[in-house]
Design a protein around this motif. Structure first.
Motif, PDB file in Angstrom:
ATOM      1  N   ASP A 181      12.234  38.085  97.458  1.00  0.00           N
ATOM      2  CA  ASP A 181      13.533  37.503  97.440  1.00  0.00           C
ATOM      3  C   ASP A 181      13.394  35.971  97.190  1.00  0.00           C
ATOM      4  OD1 ASP A 181      12.619  36.727  99.951  1.00  0.00           O
ATOM      5  OD2 ASP A 181      13.571  38.488 100.990  1.00  0.00           O
ATOM      6  N   SER A 182      11.990  35.584  96.925  1.00  0.00           N
ATOM      7  CA  SER A 182      11.934  34.061  96.473  1.00  0.00           C
ATOM      8  C   SER A 182      12.029  33.890  94.927  1.00  0.00           C
ATOM      9  CB  SER A 182      10.397  33.511  96.978  1.00  0.00           C
ATOM     10  OG  SER A 182       9.548  34.342  96.335  1.00  0.00           O
ATOM     11  N   SER A 183      12.170  35.237  94.412  1.00  0.00           N
ATOM     12  CA  SER A 183      12.098  35.012  92.894  1.00  0.00           C
ATOM     13  C   SER A 183      13.055  34.085  92.207  1.00  0.00           C
ATOM     14  CB  SER A 183      12.278  36.689  92.431  1.00  0.00           C
ATOM     15  OG  SER A 183      11.692  37.506  92.745  1.00  0.00           O
ATOM     16  N   PRO A 184      14.207  33.939  92.874  1.00  0.00           N
ATOM     17  CA  PRO A 184      14.980  32.607  92.154  1.00  0.00           C
ATOM     18  C   PRO A 184      14.262  31.686  91.842  1.00  0.00           C
ATOM     19  CG  PRO A 184      16.295  34.144  93.243  1.00  0.00           C
ATOM     20  CD  PRO A 184      15.115  34.854  93.588  1.00  0.00           C
ATOM     21  N   LEU A 185      13.755  31.019  92.793  1.00  0.00           N
ATOM     22  CA  LEU A 185      12.782  29.849  92.780  1.00  0.00           C
ATOM     23  C   LEU A 185      11.824  29.812  91.833  1.00  0.00           C
ATOM     24  CD1 LEU A 185      14.558  29.362  95.546  1.00  0.00           C
ATOM     25  CD2 LEU A 185      12.530  28.176  96.183  1.00  0.00           C
ATOM     26  N   VAL A 216       7.264  24.128  92.836  1.00  0.00           N
ATOM     27  CA  VAL A 216       7.355  25.412  93.714  1.00  0.00           C
ATOM     28  C   VAL A 216       5.962  25.634  94.588  1.00  0.00           C
ATOM     29  CG1 VAL A 216       8.159  27.471  94.070  1.00  0.00           C
ATOM     30  CG2 VAL A 216       9.215  25.798  92.190  1.00  0.00           C
ATOM     31  N   THR A 217       5.936  25.486  95.647  1.00  0.00           N
ATOM     32  CA  THR A 217       4.758  25.387  96.232  1.00  0.00           C
ATOM     33  C   THR A 217       4.575  26.785  97.201  1.00  0.00           C
ATOM     34  OG1 THR A 217       5.197  24.089  98.134  1.00  0.00           O
ATOM     35  CG2 THR A 217       3.980  22.990  96.026  1.00  0.00           C
ATOM     36  N   LYS A 218       3.532  27.465  97.341  1.00  0.00           N
ATOM     37  CA  LYS A 218       3.317  28.626  98.106  1.00  0.00           C
ATOM     38  C   LYS A 218       3.069  28.021  99.686  1.00  0.00           C
ATOM     39  CE  LYS A 218       0.915  32.450  96.681  1.00  0.00           C
ATOM     40  NZ  LYS A 218      -0.044  33.187  96.426  1.00  0.00           N
ATOM     41  N   GLN A 219       3.610  28.670 100.667  1.00  0.00           N
ATOM     42  CA  GLN A 219       3.464  28.304 102.190  1.00  0.00           C
ATOM     43  C   GLN A 219       2.851  29.670 102.785  1.00  0.00           C
ATOM     44  OE1 GLN A 219       5.138  25.134 103.052  1.00  0.00           O
ATOM     45  NE2 GLN A 219       5.081  25.273 100.770  1.00  0.00           N
ATOM     46  N   ALA A 220       1.964  29.005 103.468  1.00  0.00           N
ATOM     47  CA  ALA A 220       1.201  30.217 104.369  1.00  0.00           C
ATOM     48  C   ALA A 220       2.031  31.108 105.306  1.00  0.00           C
ATOM     49  CB  ALA A 220      -0.113  29.560 105.075  1.00  0.00           C
ATOM     50  N   SER A 221       3.009  30.486 105.965  1.00  0.00           N
ATOM     51  CA  SER A 221       3.806  31.104 106.773  1.00  0.00           C
ATOM     52  C   SER A 221       5.074  30.356 107.168  1.00  0.00           C
ATOM     53  CB  SER A 221       3.209  31.153 108.235  1.00  0.00           C
ATOM     54  OG  SER A 221       2.880  29.803 108.738  1.00  0.00           O
ATOM     55  N   PRO A 232      20.407  13.298  86.849  1.00  0.00           N
ATOM     56  CA  PRO A 232      19.999  13.467  88.121  1.00  0.00           C
ATOM     57  C   PRO A 232      19.577  12.222  88.581  1.00  0.00           C
ATOM     58  CG  PRO A 232      19.215  15.082  87.166  1.00  0.00           C
ATOM     59  CD  PRO A 232      20.059  14.430  85.965  1.00  0.00           C
ATOM     60  N   GLU A 233      19.717  11.894  90.069  1.00  0.00           N
ATOM     61  CA  GLU A 233      18.926  10.590  90.631  1.00  0.00           C
ATOM     62  C   GLU A 233      17.515  10.543  90.607  1.00  0.00           C
ATOM     63  OE1 GLU A 233      22.843  11.778  92.599  1.00  0.00           O
ATOM     64  OE2 GLU A 233      21.081  12.759  92.202  1.00  0.00           O
ATOM     65  N   THR A 234      16.971  11.765  90.755  1.00  0.00           N
ATOM     66  CA  THR A 234      15.540  11.845  90.541  1.00  0.00           C
ATOM     67  C   THR A 234      15.231  13.149  89.830  1.00  0.00           C
ATOM     68  OG1 THR A 234      13.667  12.126  91.759  1.00  0.00           O
ATOM     69  CG2 THR A 234      15.536  13.193  92.613  1.00  0.00           C
ATOM     70  N   ASN A 235      14.174  13.065  89.018  1.00  0.00           N
ATOM     71  CA  ASN A 235      13.725  14.327  87.984  1.00  0.00           C
ATOM     72  C   ASN A 235      12.842  15.180  88.897  1.00  0.00           C
ATOM     73  OD1 ASN A 235      11.534  12.870  88.035  1.00  0.00           O
ATOM     74  ND2 ASN A 235      11.070  13.395  86.069  1.00  0.00           N
ATOM     75  N   LYS A 236      12.629  14.758  90.326  1.00  0.00           N
ATOM     76  CA  LYS A 236      11.434  15.458  91.045  1.00  0.00           C
ATOM     77  C   LYS A 236      12.130  16.203  92.456  1.00  0.00           C
ATOM     78  CE  LYS A 236       6.992  14.674  93.157  1.00  0.00           C
ATOM     79  NZ  LYS A 236       5.905  13.779  93.197  1.00  0.00           N
ATOM     80  N   VAL A 237      11.406  17.340  92.728  1.00  0.00           N
ATOM     81  CA  VAL A 237      11.980  18.293  93.944  1.00  0.00           C
ATOM     82  C   VAL A 237      10.626  18.871  94.058  1.00  0.00           C
ATOM     83  CG1 VAL A 237      12.970  19.997  92.942  1.00  0.00           C
ATOM     84  CG2 VAL A 237      13.672  19.438  95.182  1.00  0.00           C
ATOM     85  N   THR A 238      10.379  19.223  95.457  1.00  0.00           N
ATOM     86  CA  THR A 238       9.250  20.021  95.834  1.00  0.00           C
ATOM     87  C   THR A 238      10.062  21.176  96.794  1.00  0.00           C
ATOM     88  OG1 THR A 238       7.653  18.247  95.865  1.00  0.00           O
ATOM     89  CG2 THR A 238       7.064  20.140  97.187  1.00  0.00           C
ATOM     90  N   LEU A 239       9.767  22.217  96.514  1.00  0.00           N
ATOM     91  CA  LEU A 239      10.190  23.535  97.045  1.00  0.00           C
ATOM     92  C   LEU A 239       9.358  24.589  97.550  1.00  0.00           C
ATOM     93  CD1 LEU A 239      13.439  24.295  94.721  1.00  0.00           C
ATOM     94  CD2 LEU A 239      13.470  23.060  96.879  1.00  0.00           C
ATOM     95  N   GLY A 240       9.379  24.937  98.986  1.00  0.00           N
ATOM     96  CA  GLY A 240       8.445  25.940  99.391  1.00  0.00           C
ATOM     97  C   GLY A 240       8.881  27.290  99.186  1.00  0.00           C
ATOM     98  N   PHE A 241       7.894  28.217  99.057  1.00  0.00           N
ATOM     99  CA  PHE A 241       8.473  29.684  99.075  1.00  0.00           C
ATOM    100  C   PHE A 241       7.193  30.472  99.792  1.00  0.00           C
ATOM    101  CE2 PHE A 241       5.212  29.625  95.955  1.00  0.00           C
ATOM    102  CZ  PHE A 241       4.909  31.219  95.696  1.00  0.00           C
ATOM    103  N   LYS A 284       1.775  37.346  89.569  1.00  0.00           N
ATOM    104  CA  LYS A 284       0.731  36.389  89.145  1.00  0.00           C
ATOM    105  C   LYS A 284       0.044  35.968  90.419  1.00  0.00           C
ATOM    106  CE  LYS A 284       2.966  34.930  84.890  1.00  0.00           C
ATOM    107  NZ  LYS A 284       3.542  33.754  84.175  1.00  0.00           N
ATOM    108  N   ARG A 285      -1.115  35.496  90.068  1.00  0.00           N
ATOM    109  CA  ARG A 285      -2.026  35.105  91.206  1.00  0.00           C
ATOM    110  C   ARG A 285      -1.259  33.755  91.830  1.00  0.00           C
ATOM    111  NH1 ARG A 285      -8.506  33.624  90.848  1.00  0.00           N
ATOM    112  NH2 ARG A 285      -8.800  33.172  93.157  1.00  0.00           N
ATOM    113  N   GLN A 286      -0.765  33.118  91.009  1.00  0.00           N
ATOM    114  CA  GLN A 286      -0.227  31.615  91.624  1.00  0.00           C
ATOM    115  C   GLN A 286       1.147  32.020  92.783  1.00  0.00           C
ATOM    116  OE1 GLN A 286      -0.326  32.212  88.358  1.00  0.00           O
ATOM    117  NE2 GLN A 286       1.342  30.867  87.303  1.00  0.00           N
ATOM    118  N   TRP A 287       1.674  32.934  92.305  1.00  0.00           N
ATOM    119  CA  TRP A 287       2.850  33.238  93.018  1.00  0.00           C
ATOM    120  C   TRP A 287       2.556  34.316  94.115  1.00  0.00           C
ATOM    121  CZ3 TRP A 287       5.393  29.494  92.066  1.00  0.00           C
ATOM    122  CH2 TRP A 287       5.750  29.104  90.714  1.00  0.00           C
ATOM    123  N   PHE A 288       2.564  35.563  93.977  1.00  0.00           N
ATOM    124  CA  PHE A 288       2.312  36.465  95.009  1.00  0.00           C
ATOM    125  C   PHE A 288       0.896  37.299  95.254  1.00  0.00           C
ATOM    126  CE2 PHE A 288       7.023  38.286  95.160  1.00  0.00           C
ATOM    127  CZ  PHE A 288       7.536  37.063  95.242  1.00  0.00           C
TER     128      PHE A 288
END
Length: 440
Positions: A64-68, A87-92, A50-59, A310-314
């Motif tokens: 249905d966010s389970s695959p991420l 993989v970062t939690k979004q408030a809304s 990969p061109e980069t080893n980094k990605v930031t994805l919201g959930f 888990k707390r950091q997820w749901f």
């Protein structure tokens, strides 16, 4: 001697030449060793990765966010070279939109678990600050089915279920008494908005006139209904199940009851990130697809519930998650079913493939309610946003056989619970057949 001289001349290699060449080889080897020592370990292997080893994805905290999340927990991103996946939690959903507009370079995100219509809204600049278009790609669907429409407990006596019409008189009575009946969804024009609008309109209730539709973030639905902020809501799991478990309301229907195997969330990523990092995008997609396959196996349901709870997820009890993953639905009004085929699907029946015909339906529904222009060139925007070609490439990369690939970009005609038919070849005929709508 003459023959020996001829052979030496033809070979071009005498004893002195051989020794000289051997010295050159040794010198070259020493040089290459020095070059390698000057680079970080793995630099040469990474050149093909990969061109980069980094990605930031919201959930958002929805099942249905389970695959991420599973791709992170099971180190599948790492497996494909994305060793710094956030993989970062979004408030809304509004926060998700704002962070996509920012991009990771400005403290936002590269992509997200997202309501399927939103990448189109964002690409068109319909819901962004200052209406700034931010091109996006849909790389994958994340699931089908798995949402529900829930109603407050004090309206259970109306008998409203898949047929919403019993609520019409109740809502009219509230209005006459000076109370505004409210139906909550998660984002204007998003999947939950179009589900609850479809359900209401099919029962003769005009979502533009007979009720107020309000926006509430998914994790706040239960608390808001508990204090009487709304009469009904549409959201994904586990919040409908939690509502029932707390005795606050009941599920009138699941969205699979409205339209079996309907499309739901997607993996949407900024187009500029994908275009700049095509190999990294494929790596991320391969990790998410492999995670979707894992999530879809019934034997993994308990572990999946434990992981996402888990707390950091749901931050949600696994007991509020597992039943509807398994297809066991307690509607909360005495009805109970155990139907795995109506449960949330992550991979089965091509659930992960982003059918273009499904996106056309969402755009048509947005046009129905005046959220997108009636003359929008839907074919052109779908061609820009939908990247089913990348899905196929990634699926092949994780070993999906040609015989298991979707045949085309359309799933064909779709039939809804009220008998309405959506033909992707003639979306205007579908729109004309709908009695309650905002467009003329």
């Amino acid at each position: 001697r003459a023959n020996m001289a001829t052979k030496k001349a033809n070979s071009g290699l005498g004893r002195r030449d051989i020794l000289k060449n051997a010295g050159s080889v040794a010198a070259t080897a020493a040089l290459m060793s020095a070059v390698r020592a000057s680079f970080p370990a793995g630099a040469f292997a990474q050149a093909a990765g990969p061109e980069t080893n980094k990605v930031t994805l919201g959930f958002i905290a929805l099942t249905d966010s389970s695959p991420l999340i599973v791709a992170k927990e099971k180190k599948l991103y790492d497996k494909y070279g994305i060793t710094d996946a956030n993989v970062t939690k979004q408030a809304s959903w509004g926060t998700t939109r704002d962070n996509i507009v920012l991009g990771s370079g400005s403290g936002g995100i590269d992509g997200a678990h997202i309501l399927t219509p939103k990448p189109y809204q964002i690409s068109l600049g319909l819901t962004t600050p200052e209406n700034k278009p931010v091109p996006m790609y849909i790389l994958s669907r994340l699931n089908t089915n798995g949402q529900a429409i829930s109603v407050a407990k004090d309206l259970m006596a109306t008998g409203a279920k898949l047929d919403s019409s019993p609520l019409k008189a109740a809502f009219a009575k509230m209005k006459a008494a000076g109370k505004d009946p409210k139906c909550a969804m998660t984002f204007r024009g998003g999947t939950h908005d179009v589900w609850i609008r479809y359900w209401l309109a099919a029962g003769g209730i005009d979502p533009e006139k007979d009720v107020s539709t309000i926006v509430v973030p998914p994790p706040q639905m239960v608390a808001n209904m508990k204090v009487g902020s709304m009469e009904a809501f549409c959201v994904g799991e586990p919040w409908n199940e939690q509502l029932v478990n707390q005795g606050i309301g009941y599920s009138a229907c699941t969205t699979g009851d409205l339209w079996k195997n309907h499309p739901e969330k997607s993996l949407g990523v900024r187009a500029d990130w994908v275009d700049k990092n095509p190999k990294a995008a494929k790596a991320v997609l391969q990790a998410v697809l492999e995670a979707a396959q894992w999530c879809d196996k019934l034997e993994n349901a308990k572990e999946l519930s434990d992981i996402v709870g888990k707390r950091q997820w749901f931050n949600c009890p696994p007991a509020d998650i597992i039943n509807r993953i398994e297809g066991k639905v307690n509607y909360g009004d005495g009805r109970k079913i155990d139907n795995r085929d109506l449960s949330m699907k992550f991979w089965r029946d091509h659930a992960s493939y982003p059918y273009q015909s499904h996106e056309l339906w969402f755009l048509t529904e947005n046009q129905r309610w005046g959220m997108m222009a009636a003359d929008l060139d839907t074919k052109a925007i779908i061609a820009k946003v939908n990247r089913e070609d990348l899905w196929r490439e990634a699926a092949k990369g994780i070993g999906v056989a040609d015989k298991d690939m979707p045949v085309g970009t359309s799933r064909g005609k779709e039939t809804f619970f009220d008998g309405k038919v959506f033909d992707p070849a003639d979306p205007k005929a579908y729109l004309t057949s709908l009695q309650i709508k905002k467009v003329a």
